[in-house]
Design an enzyme around this catalytic site. Sequence first.
Site: not given
Ligand SMILES: NC(=O)c1ccc[n+]([C@@H]2O[C@H](COP(=O)([O-])OP(=O)(O)OC[C@H]3O[C@@H](n4cnc5c(N)ncnc54)[C@H](OP(=O)(O)O)[C@@H]3O)[C@@H](O)[C@H]2O)c1
Length: 254
Positions: A149, A166, A162
């Site tokens: 991130s 990261k 968090y």
């Molecule tokens: N969105 C942002 O602004 C942003 C910015 C920087 C970095 N990120 C990073 O991007 C990545 C993806 O995030 P996202 O924003 O796409 O989130 P999201 O839409 O909430 O999706 C998260 C996914 O991870 C799964 N998940 C959550 N906890 C888990 C666990 N313990 N084991 C296995 N699967 C798990 C969820 O499925 P289930 O709930 O069904 O388990 C879902 O498929 C993360 O690493 C996040 O930190 C996101």
Amino acid sequence: MTTYDFTDRTAVVTGGTRGIGYATAELLLRSGANVVITSRRAEAAEAAATSLADTTGATGRVVGLAGHVAEEDAATRVCAEAVSRFGSLDILINNAGTNPAFGPVTEQSRAVMQKVFDINVTGPAVWAGAAVRAGLGDKNPGAIVNVSSIGALFIEDGIGVYNASKSAIMHLTRQMAHELAPSVRVNSVAPGVVRTKLSEALWKEDEDAAASVTPLGRIGEPADIADAICFLAAPSTSWITGSNLVIDGGQIVN
Ligand SMILES: NC(=O)c1ccc[n+]([C@@H]2O[C@H](COP(=O)([O-])OP(=O)(O)OC[C@H]3O[C@@H](n4cnc5c(N)ncnc54)[C@H](OP(=O)(O)O)[C@@H]3O)[C@@H](O)[C@H]2O)c1
């Protein structure tokens, strides 16, 4: 077809039921890969795999499995299943992440901090080890992409734990790039604010405010990050390892 060619390559995408993981699985499938997606819940993983097969026409090339990122047995089982179904494991996308810790670092409980680090740091390293033991890099050059991130690069109020996690995965990316070369490349992406469930608190109430801190004037879409992840995983970027790619609409130059 797309910009990328993943024909005869198999990828595991952790957390592929929605958001960035789902968009990445979709682009990998459209680019010819076989894809295994995971989630904490089997039904959610299976439903997402069915939806991906329907929208991309990749029936038979995508499967959804339960697999909690913090469970070592799940990593071993999912990676073995990828090899037995598709004949190899070539790409690991360490995408699943969590952020339950809000507020100053010194006010967080040990349990919450451990959960964040278990899922965002230890998990990706354990899944990388399981993938290598399952044969990542044996048949084709291997690639791992970790999802960090831009928070890793800043001091910010409220999400310091968090952001520290990261930062740690960004460092482990370079360490693993060193350790796993030349058979496996390891890179990371650092997204800014992206329209997903995880980050709703950062954009849903006032999207204009979230967009205004980026020179490009909008928040990110999951497909923006999927494209960068596929770039780093692609056979064509065979001379990139240990790198971090920022995808943030230019936020860090402001
Ligand atoms: N969105 C942002 O602004 C942003 C910015 C920087 C970095 N990120 C990073 O991007 C990545 C993806 O995030 P996202 O924003 O796409 O989130 P999201 O839409 O909430 O999706 C998260 C996914 O991870 C799964 N998940 C959550 N906890 C888990 C666990 N313990 N084991 C296995 N699967 C798990 C969820 O499925 P289930 O709930 O069904 O388990 C879902 O498929 C993360 O690493 C996040 O930190 C996101």
